[in-house]
Design an enzyme around this catalytic site. Structure first.
Site, short mmCIF file in Angstrom:
data_model
loop_
_atom_site.label_atom_id
_atom_site.label_comp_id
_atom_site.label_asym_id
_atom_site.label_seq_id
_atom_site.Cartn_x
_atom_site.Cartn_y
_atom_site.Cartn_z
N ASP A 102 -0.75 -22.47 -24.13
CA ASP A 102 -2.04 -22.90 -23.57
C ASP A 102 -2.85 -23.63 -24.64
OD1 ASP A 102 -1.48 -21.82 -21.14
OD2 ASP A 102 -2.75 -20.05 -21.34
N GLU A 187 1.95 -16.50 -12.40
CA GLU A 187 3.15 -15.71 -12.13
C GLU A 187 2.82 -14.41 -11.40
OE1 GLU A 187 5.63 -17.31 -16.02
OE2 GLU A 187 4.37 -15.53 -16.25
N THR A 343 11.65 -18.43 -14.65
CA THR A 343 11.52 -19.10 -15.95
C THR A 343 12.66 -18.71 -16.90
OG1 THR A 343 10.11 -17.32 -16.75
CG2 THR A 343 9.00 -19.20 -15.78
N GLU A 381 12.51 -23.09 -14.30
CA GLU A 381 11.98 -23.94 -15.37
C GLU A 381 12.30 -23.31 -16.72
OE1 GLU A 381 7.31 -22.72 -15.19
OE2 GLU A 381 8.11 -23.77 -13.46
N LEU A 384 9.85 -22.41 -22.79
CA LEU A 384 9.27 -23.03 -23.98
C LEU A 384 9.83 -24.45 -24.12
CD1 LEU A 384 9.80 -19.97 -26.37
CD2 LEU A 384 7.65 -20.63 -25.27
#
Length: 496
Positions: A102, A187, A343, A381, A384
């Site tokens: 973020d 999430e 993820t 996805e 990182l």
């Protein structure tokens, strides 16, 4: 070299790219359309199918209840459409800031934070009383304390307003996915490992159910179960503990007792119900639109290889060697015709520190297999940013675990993969060259295909959700099953 072959096209997995977090800034301004246009055209030329973007609640409903301002996002969507890309829109009901990666700060709306000034319990709370302002606790889902609305009604009204104000983009086929944010980082989980409160990888995190609403809910649940003496855990340690140093997670600790199992079932069921309720509202909001609904599940891979799975448990995934914590989520999604987006597709066990007892590869296999067994679509996805062939090959392997089929659709295939994220680093020449090869291999060496029907991805109008599945039936999916077999490595390597 790209070609076009109708059989091979059935192995095509579309690739999307996540837009920068602050593409529309905290003041609701689309800052650099010209710069973004240049980048989007590069993505389009590389064969990328579309982009994903956070549509921040904290930006849109900033001024006050039901005072929505969609103008900046309309300009952004117009640009994406002009560049020939499709769009996955995230209904981002969480704060940006305080999680891994973020780099901008976008709080939830100030008028909501103001309510939290006089009622701290609208936020997730750990045992020592620290509040987390990233996302509203599931405890207020049905409490009409936000100027007469419940949290669920806030989310529902927001999605309806999105549909009304973006109807032209929905009708034109620009928007193909609505990903419904259900927790921190968008999430379906509790904020059990907040860096903003000092948590460090790979520690266990903390349970987040000590606000007054969840406390009262638990008290009522134990009374109904005939155990009014049971309390919320007081032996589960602090953010940066390891499992064995706690009474709850140690070998034969509280988590395997009747009391511990009751708590973990209650804690994880709250999330299941939260997701189910909000997806009901999303289904009503987008009924008849040519979109798919999706939710994101977090890849909590640390402590996966020990009996207690501590980090998953604190996050609300009640997953143990003898209990599948993810397949019930997939079963819940099945009634909403929704996609499970997972993820950490890029990670390999060998890349993780040994003290993390980490199993990202096995975790991905478990979660994707559970989704496929429930007959839902799964997408994913990377967790990182990575720019290397090893990471891309791992993503391709997970997207097509049993390889390509030269004569038709592959046995197993993900519905799509979103790459995190668009940046100058990604577009740097050598990085971008590898990325282009990755897109080509995801597309099974086929040319970019603008017609999803050709690879079995036709998007039909959203149908109503099926009737609610009783919790007992959802929990039947906790019975563990072996994952599908994976090839040891992909047959579509970017460097092969």
């Amino acid at each position: 070299m790209a070609t076009s072959d109708s059989n091979m096209l059935l192995n095509y997995v579309p690739v999307y790219v996540m837009l920068p977090l602050g593409v529309v800034n905290v003041d609701n301004v689309f800052e650099d359309p010209d710069g973004l246009k240049e980048q989007l055209l590069q993505l389009r030329a590389a064969g990328v199918d579309g982009v994903m973007v956070d549509v921040w609640w904290g930006i849109i409903e900033l001024k006050g209840p039901k005072q929505y301002d969609w103008r900046a996002y309309r300009s952004l969507f117009q640009l994406v459409q002009e560049c020939g890309l499709t769009l996955q829109a995230i209904m981002s009901f969480h704060q940006c800031g305080g999680n891994v990666g973020d780099i901008v700060n976008i709080p939830i709306p100030q008028w909501v934070l103001d309510i939290g000034e006089s009622n701290h319990d609208i936020f997730y709370t750990n045992r020592s009383g620290t509040r987390n302002k990233e996302y509203l606790t599931v405890g207020v889902d049905n409490e009409p304390i936000f100027h007469g609305r419940t949290a669920i009604e806030i989310y529902s009204d927001y999605m309806k307003s999105f549909r009304e104000n973006m109807s032209d983009f929905l009708e034109s086929g620009l928007i193909i996915d609505i990903e419904v944010g259900l927790g921190p980082a968008g999430e379906l989980r509790y904020p059990s490992y907040p860096q903003s409160q000092g948590w460090e990888f790979p520690r266990i995190g903390e349970f987040q159910c000590y606000d007054k609403y969840l406390k009262a809910d638990f008290k009522a649940a134990v009374a109904r179960a005939g155990h009014p003496e049971w309390e919320l855990p007081d032996d589960a340690g602090k953010y940066n503990d390891v499992p064995e140093s706690t009474g709850f997670f140690k070998s034969n600790g509280t988590y395997v007792t009747e009391k511990g199992k009751f708590f973990l079932t209650w804690y994880s069921n709250k999330l299941l119900n939260h997701g189910d309720q909000i997806l009901d509202e999303a289904n009503k909001a987008f009924l008849g639109c040519k979109v798919k609904l999706a939710i994101k599940v977090s890849g909590i891979h640390w402590w996966y290889k020990v009996e207690n799975h501590a980090a998953e448990l604190t996050a609300g995934y009640y997953n143990l060697n003898d209990r599948d914590g993810y397949r019930p989520i997939a079963r819940m999604l099945s009634r909403h015709h929704a996609i499970l987006n997972f993820t950490c597709l890029e990670m390999r066990d060998s890349e993780q520190p040994s003290d993390a007892k980490s199993g990202p590869q096995e975790l991905v296999q478990q979660v994707l297999s559970g989704g496929w067994r429930e007959d839902i679509r799964v997408a994913g996805e990377n967790a990182l940013p990575r720019y290397d062939a090893t990471a891309y090959n791992q993503i391709i392997l997970n997207a097509k675990p049993q390889g390509v089929n030269n004569n038709g659709p592959p046995k197993l295939s993900m519905f799509g993969v979103t790459y995190l994220r668009l940046s100058d680093d990604l577009l740097q020449k050598s990085n971008f060259n590898i990325f282009k090869k990755f897109v080509l291999k995801m597309h099974a060496d086929q040319d970019y295909c603008a017609n999803p029907q050709k690879y079995n991805h036709a998007i039909t109008p959203l149908k109503p959700s099926a009737p609610k599945i009783p919790i007992e039936v959802l929990l039947e999916a906790t019975k563990p099953t072996l994952p599908f077999p994976w090839l040891p490595e992909t047959d579509m390597k970017v460097d092969g």
